[in-house]
Motif scaffolding. Structure first.
Motif, PDB file in Angstrom:
ATOM      1  N   UNK A  47     -26.389  -3.101  28.208  1.00 43.91           N
ATOM      2  CA  UNK A  47     -27.488  -3.483  27.327  1.00 43.91           C
ATOM      3  C   UNK A  47     -28.622  -2.464  27.392  1.00 43.91           C
ATOM      4  N   UNK A  48     -28.920  -2.013  28.602  1.00 46.32           N
ATOM      5  CA  UNK A  48     -29.968  -1.010  28.787  1.00 46.32           C
ATOM      6  C   UNK A  48     -29.616   0.263  28.019  1.00 46.32           C
ATOM      7  N   UNK A  49     -28.385   0.678  28.193  1.00 44.43           N
ATOM      8  CA  UNK A  49     -27.899   1.893  27.516  1.00 44.43           C
ATOM      9  C   UNK A  49     -28.012   1.764  25.998  1.00 44.43           C
ATOM     10  N   UNK A  50     -27.579   0.600  25.459  1.00 39.45           N
ATOM     11  CA  UNK A  50     -27.641   0.408  24.003  1.00 39.45           C
ATOM     12  C   UNK A  50     -29.086   0.442  23.518  1.00 39.45           C
ATOM     13  N   UNK A  51     -29.997  -0.188  24.305  1.00 44.56           N
ATOM     14  CA  UNK A  51     -31.395  -0.204  23.877  1.00 44.56           C
ATOM     15  C   UNK A  51     -31.992   1.200  23.875  1.00 44.56           C
ATOM     16  N   UNK A  52     -31.618   1.987  24.897  1.00 46.89           N
ATOM     17  CA  UNK A  52     -32.102   3.366  24.920  1.00 46.89           C
ATOM     18  C   UNK A  52     -31.643   4.137  23.697  1.00 46.89           C
ATOM     19  N   UNK A  53     -30.385   3.944  23.340  1.00 48.81           N
ATOM     20  CA  UNK A  53     -29.856   4.661  22.175  1.00 48.81           C
ATOM     21  C   UNK A  53     -30.549   4.222  20.888  1.00 48.81           C
ATOM     22  N   UNK A  54     -30.753   2.903  20.742  1.00 45.90           N
ATOM     23  CA  UNK A  54     -31.423   2.397  19.546  1.00 45.90           C
ATOM     24  C   UNK A  54     -32.838   2.947  19.440  1.00 45.90           C
ATOM     25  N   UNK A  55     -33.496   3.074  20.615  1.00 43.94           N
ATOM     26  CA  UNK A  55     -34.855   3.598  20.645  1.00 43.94           C
ATOM     27  C   UNK A  55     -34.877   5.048  20.153  1.00 43.94           C
ATOM     28  N   UNK A  56     -33.937   5.838  20.653  1.00 41.04           N
ATOM     29  CA  UNK A  56     -33.860   7.239  20.231  1.00 41.04           C
ATOM     30  C   UNK A  56     -33.621   7.337  18.721  1.00 41.04           C
TER      31      UNK A  56
END
Ligand SMILES: [Zn+2]
Length: 510
Positions: A47-56
């Motif tokens: 989930x953390x990884x997905x959120x980071x990607x969405x943020x980028x």
């Protein structure tokens, strides 16, 4: 040389570079060595990884409800950061409205799913890969199918190309009796009509409610737009509402003889190249023979009689002018015919076990891939292609929830009771006058609503002449189209003649 110890940052960098499978192995190894359970942590990391990607990717940088960039952090639930919009007070996460909203699979798994979809994997084949490569055991086929459907819908929903220059337009039809289209909604009650599985014929013909029309347009660069527009024949209003916004500064519109396109081009003063669908037959009926010296003069004569292809809305063109414009601008229906052949092949192969209610999504997906090929010279198939497309999907924020997938219906205008009664009555008449108790109307018969005037106006001139001759009319070749149609409508045998000719045409092609 002593081994250098790597620091914490370097470990994190390393972990980031791992694929999901490799990363999972590291975690399992750690679990083994330290006798701990990290399943929960694994999920939070995903989930953390997905959120980071969405943020980028700047997804949901602004409020998805009102577009305001002002927000406050509003706590975390299961590792998902919630925001509160300070303008409209709605709460949202980076996942809100995206394809990931309810299905937070690891990034790699989504990309792989898309890659497999683009490469036409079956659901069981996909399940195998997910099990063997990602350790996803106990998946339901339905779930995997839904993920694939989400992706297909998302690609089908990406913005369409604008069409410009020389644009060819035509419809093609998907038959209900075709494999895979068997769930096409039938509007005739069971009593009146048995479904057309295999050899069981429909009692009242196959036109109208039993066909889905796919309207297609393609420009000279090769970009196309394909939409399921109706059951039975296309109408003018549907065409305008579905296509007008995509047609930008057309130089020419090329179609077969069809009132809808004729009216469309006339009202907008667009040069209109019209080629009757029985062009070859008109030529051969009038003595055309490609091997003789005479061939050009025959075509010229037919052109001057307004019986073959023509350009409208450009004033009266001499045959020489017409021929030049036609050659220089490559006016024809070749591209749209090729597109239709592709659609038929796609439906026969890809839609074998797919319900027609998803026809709109599949046609949109087909069209997306074909346009992608125009830009790249090949179809998207690699992992890199898949990842790029997945980013486009997230940015476009098209989502298709499981509930929406399950509730999908092929939403099209439904035929009226009046139309169905008419179909029944006209089928009985046609059977009587042709003495063929198996007579059925087909989509080629072009009898949209049994309006005789509209029907006649949609025919090429040569066909009108045939009908006039059979009705016993004299000097009909001297009449302009509209007067000819009016004269035909006064012929007592008109209906009989039309139905008999329809029947002969069917026997021809059988
Ligand atoms: Zn807001």
């Amino acid at each position: 040389m002593p081994k250098r110890k790597i620091n914490h940052e370097e470990v994190l960098e390393y972990v980031k570079s791992l694929s999901f499978t490799q990363f999972k192995e590291v975690v399992r190894e750690y679990e083994k060595n330290h006798s701990v359970q990290l399943e929960g942590e694994l999920n939070s990391i995903i989930i953390l990884d997905l959120q980071q990607r969405l943020q980028v990717l700047d997804v949901n940088k602004c409020c998805p409800s009102c577009g305001s960039p002002c927000r406050q952090k509003y706590g975390k639930r299961n590792g998902v950061q919630t925001f509160r919009c300070t303008d409209c007070e709605k709460r949202y996460t980076l996942f809100t409205g995206t394809i990931l909203e309810k299905s937070r699979l690891h990034w790699d798994i989504w990309v792989r799913l898309l890659e497999m979809t683009l490469n036409d994997y079956s659901v069981p084949a996909m399940m195998n890969v997910l099990k063997n490569d990602y350790g996803l055991n106990g998946l339901e086929p339905r779930t995997v199918w839904q993920w694939r459907m989400k992706l297909i819908h998302a690609l089908a929903s990406l913005p369409l190309h604008e069409l410009t220059g020389v644009i060819q337009i035509d419809e093609t039809f998907v038959r209900e009796a075709q494999k895979g289209s068997r769930e096409l909604v039938s509007y005739l009650s069971n009593e009146e009509r048995k479904p057309r599985y295999g050899r069981v014929p429909s009692k009242y013909g196959v036109m109208g409610s039993e066909f889905a029309a796919i309207t297609t347009a393609i420009d000279n660069r090769g970009y196309s737009i394909c939409k399921v527009t109706s059951l039975g024949r296309l109408t003018y209003d549907v065409f305008v509402s579905e296509f007008e916004e995509h047609i930008i500064e057309p130089a020419y519109i090329c179609t077969d003889a069809n009132n809808i396109y004729r009216t469309y081009c006339e009202m907008r003063n667009i040069p209109h190249y019209e080629k009757p669908s029985n062009y070859d037959k008109i030529l051969s009926d009038n003595g055309y023979d490609p091997s003789t010296q005479m061939k050009d003069s025959i075509i010229q004569k037919l052109y001057e009689l307004d019986m073959t292809d023509h350009i409208y809305n450009m004033g009266r063109l001499s045959y020489k002018e017409f021929k030049e414009l036609k050659e220089n601008n490559k006016l024809s229906l070749a591209r749209v015919n090729e597109l239709h052949a592709d659609i038929k092949a796609f439906i026969n192969v890809k839609m074998k076990n797919v319900s027609t209610k998803y026809l709109q999504d599949y046609i949109g997906y087909f069209c997306f891939r074909r346009n992608w090929r125009v830009d790249h010279g090949r179809y998207p198939t690699s992992r890199i292609d898949a990842e790029e497309l997945f980013v486009s999907i997230l940015k476009s924020k098209v989502n298709y929830t499981i509930a929406e997938i399950e509730e999908t219906k092929l939403v099209l205008p439904t035929p009226t009771k009046k139309y169905l009664a008419e179909l029944k009555k006209e089928t009985a008449t046609a059977r009587y006058v042709t003495n063929d108790m198996k007579f059925e109307f087909e989509e080629e018969d072009n009898v949209a609503n049994f309006n005789k005037r509209e029907y006649l106006l949609s025919l090429p001139k040569s066909r009108l002449y045939d009908i006039a001759k059979r009705c016993g009319m004299k000097k009909y070749r001297k009449l302009a189209v509209y007067s000819l149609v009016s004269a035909l409508l006064r012929q007592p045998d008109l209906r009989t003649v039309i139905y008999q000719m329809m029947r002969e045409n069917k026997t021809d092609s059988r």
